[in-house]
Design an enzyme around this catalytic site. Structure first.
Site, PDB file in Angstrom:
ATOM      1  N   ARG A  91      39.974  68.707 124.209  1.00 60.86           N
ATOM      2  CA  ARG A  91      39.036  68.507 123.102  1.00 60.86           C
ATOM      3  C   ARG A  91      38.352  67.130 123.145  1.00 60.86           C
ATOM      4  NH1 ARG A  91      39.833  73.253 122.674  1.00 60.86           N
ATOM      5  NH2 ARG A  91      40.040  74.451 120.770  1.00 60.86           N
ATOM      6  N   GLU A 130      39.016  67.516 114.179  1.00 60.81           N
ATOM      7  CA  GLU A 130      38.380  67.898 115.446  1.00 60.81           C
ATOM      8  C   GLU A 130      36.850  67.840 115.390  1.00 60.81           C
ATOM      9  OE1 GLU A 130      36.912  69.123 118.756  1.00 60.81           O
ATOM     10  OE2 GLU A 130      36.696  70.644 117.201  1.00 60.81           O
ATOM     11  N   SER A 144      38.666  75.411 114.501  1.00 60.26           N
ATOM     12  CA  SER A 144      39.844  74.565 114.250  1.00 60.26           C
ATOM     13  C   SER A 144      39.385  73.250 113.637  1.00 60.26           C
ATOM     14  CB  SER A 144      40.558  74.238 115.560  1.00 60.26           C
ATOM     15  OG  SER A 144      40.967  75.403 116.201  1.00 60.26           O
TER      16      SER A 144
END
Ligand code: EPU
Length: 333
Positions: free
Chosen positions: A158, A326, A231
């Site tokens: 990520r 995120e 997410s």
């Protein structure tokens, strides 16, 4: 300010203007003609990984090139160059239909191709890093077109150079991918393996793609129905000591080895804290998947951040782990 910016969390957000530009040449021209400075611009794809403020004092730039070109090919593999404006899921389907494999595990991820390297999209055992060869675009400081090879993109879980050193400096206008003509299926991810066990014993890439689609449809809320940004927290990556502590105190906690560290499960922790389906005002954690923050109606950025802070505090108190958000929150803290 005049332009409402589309985002999958459906937060109200007005920018100064929105510029749709085909690619690098048009971007360089626009910068020149309008005397645009780097600080005045913000590049967005489809707004599927952002938490926007009500007032965004920027010119939002979106790259619209949706082309796919074969740049190299032999009997085993094909190299394609894809415009940043192409819808990611459409690319997955079109490459599979062409007999080019490798993207099947990444089906149904919202967003455009140009955003994929920024967070190194990944799901069901595969990451973009497995097939990315290079990224091309405009360096806003040099005001020049540049190509970065995969190493220079510094892709991690990520994360990438586009979230770090090159943030707001490099506008991605195309992405170069290497795909296989022979299938190398990767279907070990537990929920994917379960979905495939009922349908296929040695699955084809198309069957993997279909299983990923049905798993995502079952587990994740559709942003078109319930606004969300996927997410909302990253899975925590822990060193030996904190991982060992978690294992001892919470033996049920998922913990996977990941390149010398341990990756745990933010969804599991949020769920254990009783926060799946929990709402605070108009924002909530999805009842379907504890890691997804949803907008129940009229949420503003502050509602989303207040809920996120609450979730972080409860998880930190129970598990001693700090969850990182995120999606990108604007403006930067
Ligand atoms: N779990 C719970 N409660 C829940 C949901 C999940 O306890 O409400 C548990 C599951 O039982 C499982 C674990 O959490 O043991 C992991 O769940 P899942 O397989 O759904 O994966 P994840 O780690 O929560 C990551 C990605 C997703 C990606 C899936 C599948 C991150 C931050 N998220 O989620 O990516 O689709 O794996 O590979 O890494 C996204 O980034 O927007 C996204 C959806």
């Amino acid at each position: 300010m005049s332009s409402q910016i589309t985002n999958t969390l459906s937060l109200p957000s007005q920018a100064i203007s929105q510029l749709q530009l085909a690619g690098s040449d048009e971007l360089l021209l626009a910068i020149h003609d309008r005397q645009l400075k780097r600080e005045q611009m913000l590049v967005l794809g489809s707004g599927s990984n952002v938490v926007l403020p009500a007032q965004l004092p920027k010119h939002v730039v979106t790259i619209t090139d949706r082309s796919i070109a074969v740049v190299d090919e032999d009997e085993n593999s094909v190299v394609i160059e894809v415009g940043a404006g192409k819808d990611w899921h459409e690319l997955v389907l079109e490459t599979l239909e062409a007999g080019w494999f490798g993207l099947e595990n990444l089906a149904l991820i919202p967003g455009l191709v140009g955003a994929a390297p920024v967070q190194n999209i990944g799901a069901y055992g595969r990451e973009l890093s497995g097939c990315l060869l290079a990224v091309s675009g405009v360096d806003l400081v040099a005001r020049a077109i540049r190509t970065l090879d995969a190493n220079a993109c510094e892709l991690r879980y990520r994360d990438s150079v586009f979230k770090g050193r090159l943030r707001d400096r490099f506008v991605i206008t195309s992405v170069r991918l290497s795909l296989n003509k022979k299938a190398h299926v990767n279907a070990d991810y537990p929920s994917l393996a379960r979905a495939l066990a009922v349908s296929a014993s040695s699955p084809t890439p198309m069957e993997v793609c279909e299983a990923v689609i049905s798993t995502r449809e079952d587990r994740l809320p559709d942003p078109a129905e319930i606004p969300n940004a996927g997410s909302f927290f990253k899975n925590p990556v822990l060193d030996d000591r904190p991982a060992e502590r978690l294992r001892t105190e919470f033996p049920e906690c998922p913990l996977f080895e990941a390149g010398g560290s341990f990756k745990s499960s933010a969804a599991w922790m949020i769920d254990q804290c009783g926060l799946r389906g929990f709402s605070m005002g108009p924002a909530g954690m999805s009842a379907k998947h504890a890691l997804v923050l949803v907008n129940h109606g009229r949420a503003q950025q502050a509602d989303v951040l207040a809920l996120a802070a609450h979730v972080q505090a409860v998880v930190a108190q129970r598990f001693g782990v700090t969850l990182s958000i995120e999606p990108r929150v604007y403006p930067d803290e």
